[in-house]
Each structure stands twice: as structure tokens, then as C-alpha cells.
Write an enzyme that holds these catalytic residues in place. Structure first.
Site, PDB file in Angstrom:
ATOM      1  NE  ARG A 317      32.277 -17.255 -23.391  1.00  0.00           N
ATOM      2  CZ  ARG A 317      30.971 -17.035 -23.255  1.00  0.00           C
ATOM      3  NH1 ARG A 317      30.538 -15.808 -23.046  1.00  0.00           N
ATOM      4  NH2 ARG A 317      30.110 -18.028 -23.313  1.00  0.00           N
ATOM      5  CD  GLU A 319      33.638 -11.481 -23.539  1.00  0.00           C
ATOM      6  OE1 GLU A 319      33.235 -11.009 -22.449  1.00  0.00           O
ATOM      7  OE2 GLU A 319      32.899 -12.092 -24.325  1.00  0.00           O
ATOM      8  NE  ARG A 325      27.059  -7.308 -17.311  1.00  0.00           N
ATOM      9  CZ  ARG A 325      25.934  -7.278 -18.008  1.00  0.00           C
ATOM     10  NH1 ARG A 325      24.822  -7.718 -17.455  1.00  0.00           N
ATOM     11  NH2 ARG A 325      25.911  -6.799 -19.233  1.00  0.00           N
ATOM     12  CG  HIS A 326      32.107  -8.871 -18.216  1.00  0.00           C
ATOM     13  ND1 HIS A 326      31.385  -7.722 -18.074  1.00  0.00           N
ATOM     14  CD2 HIS A 326      31.592  -9.514 -19.290  1.00  0.00           C
ATOM     15  CE1 HIS A 326      30.459  -7.648 -19.034  1.00  0.00           C
ATOM     16  NE2 HIS A 326      30.568  -8.738 -19.788  1.00  0.00           N
ATOM     17  CD  GLU A 473      23.812 -12.703 -21.025  1.00  0.00           C
ATOM     18  OE1 GLU A 473      24.150 -13.876 -21.229  1.00  0.00           O
ATOM     19  OE2 GLU A 473      24.467 -11.707 -21.406  1.00  0.00           O
ATOM     20  CB  SER A 476      22.969 -16.482 -24.257  1.00  0.00           C
ATOM     21  OG  SER A 476      23.119 -15.105 -24.029  1.00  0.00           O
ATOM     22  NE  ARG A 528      27.757 -12.299 -16.086  1.00  0.00           N
ATOM     23  CZ  ARG A 528      27.629 -11.651 -17.241  1.00  0.00           C
ATOM     24  NH1 ARG A 528      26.447 -11.631 -17.855  1.00  0.00           N
ATOM     25  NH2 ARG A 528      28.653 -11.039 -17.787  1.00  0.00           N
TER      26      ARG A 528
END
Length: 554
Positions: A317, A319, A325-326, A473, A476, A528
Site C-alpha cells: 500500500r 499510503e 497501525r499502517h 479495523e 474488509s 494487525r
């Protein structure tokens, strides 16, 4: 008679001035230097003679030192964890690290021997049946910490339990000790310092400093820069054994439910989510992308009539999120399955999968023991809550926003939840249902990717869901669009629009052109799950080699 001319005589050389004689001070200094050198040489010779004499008289010289090249190939080894249930006077051989070494006296030394998360006290005492020498005691007590040694000894029960080691009811009386691999004398961080609880929040990124007791505090940044040493701590060994345990439990559950394992490519011709959060790479003379998930490949596998597929693999990712948490790379636990009647078949399957994993972590003895080790450093590791039974607490997105608004936390009907809102919702669900794990169904359609199936009863909603642990989260999931026409329409309506016939997408969309069963699935984040189950303050503690916007090494 003419006079003869006398030959020219060579000129007398000029007398050179004689060198000045050394001064009395210089002579005294030279004499002192000579005397000093002679004394040093004599002292060195005496020390050598004493060492040679001591070595000649060393009754144990064959019992310690460098590992002999002719060590027995038939020698049997045990691992430290097996010594929790050892027998008195049992002789064992172990390859272990020296966690600590100290000489108590000329006749006695103590070692703390470590293997993974397990430690035992080693005792080296002069005399005994093997005639342990003082030289062996001194050598053993001076071993550099983190060195690897091969130890043969006898298991003995101490007079009192050894509280500083994990194996407290036994100690190892050393008979032989050989150096397998010597560690450097100076280490950038000490493993024993990494064993204490790390700072959290902004302080976690600062360099090492002293705590209130004057002990070094090793920051998260320092730990990650010295990951080889940091992961040797008992807590970290346990954390990554539990990570392997979660993977094994996922595998166990998938195999039990007849899922087929696939290994999808991590290079794609187009971004799988159709967004900007992808790593673009040069692929010879064209562009390619590191996959954000195995989504396309899972769906194509369903179109191949595989019916139920799963995989464990890396997810990328792009991002620029520097949060607790990323990550830019993490491990995904993915599954996809055919739907017979309703997409809740997928949702229920995922819920039962997570209940199975969490219950096993809480109830199986191996995982309970590892969790207790982590709990010594991270106190929240053992307090994860689940309600009785095998069913998860499930709420809708609308019910979740209602709970937040009733608690005075503003949440929009169709707006995505922020991290603080998710955490607050987790606390509200915990208060109401006594669970740290719950699922949320019926997300707004605008918050989901183009391949998500809409809710047939409400076009603003979708047949999609998220899973949460401690209000954050971890997954998904959704029912996917399996109609070629509907999928192409959705792609063209996407923001920005996507061309279903483009080179990057057409192999994916063709899968539905040829007929595909209704299906759905999800992707769990392994890192996670581990982080939130153990209550770790940062996902980097749950990642062996974390990658984030600022870290590409080690």
C-alpha cells in the site's frame, strides 16, 4: 739543470666538527627507557611462563575453549524448552546464547543461558568429577554476552527457585563449554535493555535515553535499527511465535473447510482498487504495479471453478501514513468463496474463522504460555475479551454511527469513520457486549471499491463489512459483482473512471464475461490481528522487518 715541477698535492680535507656528545639528561633517559623495555620484556616472559605453566597444569583445558573441529557427530542435543520437565541428574547438551556471565569468585561463575524465549542458570564450579579448573571458571565468566556456546552439563534442582530465569526449578551444572560463535564485546544495544517495556507515542521514535532508575530506554527507532538484537528478547520471540501460530490456525481452519491454496502474482498491469495508493514499478518498457491485494486473482480463481480459495502473502500500500497501525507492506490472510444463497454466508464464515483463531490463542497451552511471556512486557496481552459461544457481535454501519452519536461523538450517516471514531466505537461495543471483537455490516456504497456488490434493497449501501479488534479495523470484505455488464458499468462510473477494456483490466473483466458464480471474500491483516490481540502499542512491534514511508531497512 732545470728544476722539476712538484706535482700538485691533494688538498687536506677540512676537519669536520665532531658531533656533540649526548647530554647527561639524554643518557639518563635512554638508560631508563632501556631498563623499562628490559623489565617489560622480562615481565612478559614471566607472564608467558606462568600461563604456560598454568596451561600445563590446567586439568580442564580439554573441557572449554574453541569448539573442537572433531566434535562428535553422534552427539544428542536438547532444546531449553525441554528442560522445564527435565529429570534430576539428567546430562544434556545445548547450543545456547550467553545472556549474562559473571565470576562470583576464583572458584565459581554463573551464566544465564538463553534459547529463544527460554533461559536457565548455568553454574561453573571448581573441582567435581570433571576436575573443573579455575582457568575454566575464569574463561567462562568472561564470555561476551550474546556469544553462542555449546554446553554439556547436569540438570540439578537449586536450593531455591531461580527467579531471574524462565526455567526456575532447575539449573545446569556445566561440565563442558565450547565457543561456537563469539559476539563482539561492544554491542549497539543490549538485549537485556530491550527486554524492558519500550516508550510509546511520540517518545517511541526518540533515541535511547535513561529512565528514572538510570537504566537505558531503547526507543522503537533504536530497536528497529538493531532488529537482530532486539528480536532476541523473550517477548519478541514469543510475539513472532504467536504470529506463526495465527498463520497456522488460519491454515488449519481453511483446510478443514476445503479451501484451495493459491499463490497469486504480486505484479499487476493496473491498480486493483483503481486508486492512487499503489507502488508503480518499471516493468521493462512498460509500467506495472505492486498489488494492493490479491483481489483480482482470487476472483479470477473463482471464475476458474475453484469455488473456495485462500492464500497468505504480502500486500503493498503506497499510503503516506505514519501511524501506529499502517505499513506500506504487510501480510494478508485472504479468502474468497462461492455464495449459494446470501452474502452473509461469507460474513458468517469470516466471523467463525476469527472466533476460532482467538479462542485457540486463548485456550491452547502453547499459545497461552507465549502470551504470558509477552504480558510481562505488554500488560494488555492477556486481557482480550470475547463473549461466550461461537457467534460474533454484529452491528450495521447505521447502528454503529447511531451508537457514536448517542455517546456525543458526531458521525455522518454515509461518512467513513476516522481512527478516533473507530476506537470510540470499540469502547462502546465493549461496554455494551463485553467483547473486543465485532463486525460491522452494510457499509455505504460510496466508501467501497468498484467491484463491491450494492445492496439490492438500498442503492446507497453495499453488501460489505469490516472486522474490528479493540476498535480498530483488521479486515474488509464483501460480496463481489459477478455480472460482467454491471461490473463494466460500475468501472465507468468510478471516480476517476476506469476502462474495463484496457490492457490492465481486460483479463480481469473477461473472467466475468465467460460466466462466474456469485462470490465474496475478505482480506485479514496478519500484523494487525497480532498487534490488537496482544495490545501492542505499534504495528511495528508485530512486524519482523517493518516497511513504512520512512523505513526501507533492515
Amino acid at each position: 739543470m732545470a728544476s722539476q715541477q712538484e706535482p700538485d698535492l691533494p688538498a687536506r680535507p677540512k676537519e669536520e666538527k665532531s658531533a656533540e656528545a649526548p647530554s647527561k639528561n639524554a643518557l639518563k633517559k635512554a638508560a631508563k627507557e632501556k631498563e623499562k623495555a628490559e623489565k617489560a620484556a622480562k615481565r612478559q616472559e614471566q607472564e608467558k611462563q606462568e600461563r604456560d605453566k598454568a596451561a600445563a597444569n590446567d586439568t580442564a583445558k580439554h573441557l572449554y575453549g574453541p569448539l573442537p573441529s572433531d566434535s562428535e557427530s553422534s552427539q544428542q542435543f536438547v532444546e531449553l524448552f525441554q528442560l522445564y520437565d527435565a529429570k534430576e541428574d539428567q546430562e544434556v547438551t545445548v547450543d545456547v546464547r550467553v545472556h549474562n556471565a559473571r565470576v562470583q569468585s576464583a572458584k565459581l561463575a554463573f551464566l544465564v543461558l538463553r534459547e529463544e524465549a527460554h533461559t536457565i542458570q548455568g553454574v561453573i564450579a571448581e573441582g567435581g568429577a570433571h576436575k573443573i579448573s579455575r582457568q575454566m571458571v575464569k574463561w567462562s565468566g568472561g564470555i561476551n554476552t550474546e556469544s553462542i556456546v555449546r554446553v554439556t552439563g547436569v540438570v540439578k534442582q537449586p536450593k531455591e527457585p531461580v527467579t531471574s530465569t524462565s526455567i526456575s526449578n532447575f539449573e545446569l551444572h556445566v561440565e563442558k563449554i565450547y565457543m561456537v560463535s563469539e559476539a563482539a564485546e561492544q554491542l549497539p544495544v543490549q538485549v537485556k535493555d530491550c527486554m524492558r517495556a519500550p516508550p510509546v507515542g511520540e517518545e517511541s521514535q526518540e533515541e535511547s535515553e535513561l529512565d528514572s532508575q538510570g537504566l537505558p530506554v531503547v526507543s522503537l527507532n533504536a530497536r528497529l535499527n538493531n532488529r537482530i538484537l532486539d528480536v532476541r528478547t523473550a517477548a519478541n520471540q514469543a510475539i513472532f511465535q504467536l504470529q506463526g501460530g495465527i498463520s497456522n490456525l488460519f491454515i488449519e481452519y481453511m483446510n478443514k473447510h476445503n479451501f484451495r491454496w493459491i499463490q497469486s502474482s504480486k505484479i499487476a498491469g493496473a491498480p486493483t482498487e483503481g486508486g492512487a495508493g499503489v507502488f508503480e514499478i518499471k516493468y521493462f518498457d512498460s509500467k506495472a504495479y505492486l498489488t494492493q491485494s490479491p483481489q483480482f486473482f482470487k476472483q479470477m480463481a473463482i471464475a476458474m471453478d475453484m469455488k473456495r480459495v485462500c492464500e497468505i502473502g504480502p500486500v503493498f500500500r503506497a499510503e503516506n501514513s505514519n501511524t501506529h497501525r499502517h505499513l506500506t507492506e504487510f501480510t494478508g490472510l485472504d479468502f474468497e468463496m462461492v455464495i449459494k444463497h446470501h452474502y452473509h454466508e461469507v460474513l458468517s464464515f469470516g466471523e467463525h474463522l476469527m472466533i476460532f483463531i482467538i479462542r485457540a490463542l486463548q485456550e491452547r497451552e502453547e499459545y497461552k504460555r507465549l502470551t504470558r511471556v509477552v504480558e510481562q512486557v505488554f500488560p494488555g496481552a492477556g486481557n482480550f475479551k470475547l463473549p461466550p459461544g461461537d457467534e460474533a457481535v454484529r452491528i450495521t454501519f447505521a447502528e454503529g454511527t447511531k451508537l457514536l452519536n448517542e455517546a456525543g461523538i458526531e458521525a455522518g450517516e454515509y461518512d467513513d469513520l476516522s481512527t478516533p471514531q473507530e476506537k470510540a466505537l470499540g469502547r462502546l461495543v465493549l461496554e455494551k457486549h463485553s467483547t473486543d471483537f465485532f463486525t460491522m455490516d452494510k457499509f455505504p456504497r460510496s466508501l467501497r471499491p468498484f467491484y463491491t456488490a450494492p445492496d439490492p434493497a438500498d442503492s446507497k449501501l453495499s453488501n460489505s463489512f469490516d472486522f474490528f479488534m479493540r476498535g480498530q479495523e483488521i479486515m474488509s470484505g464483501a460480496q463481489r459483482i459477478h455480472s460482467y455488464t454491471q461490473l463494466c458499468e460500475n468501472m465507468r462510473r468510478n471516480d476517476p473512471p476506469l476502462d474495463p477494456e484496457s490492457e490492465g483490466f481486460r483479463f480481469y473483466t473477461d473472467a466475468f464475461k465467460y460466466g462466474c458464480s456469485p462470490h465474496g471474500g475478505g482480506g485479514l491483516g496478519l500484523n494487525r490481528i497480532l498487534q490488537f490481540y496482544l495490545g501492542l502499542p505499534d504495528i511495528r512491534f508485530a512486524t519482523l522487518f517493518p516497511r513504512d514511508p520512512t523505513r526501507k531497512a533492515p
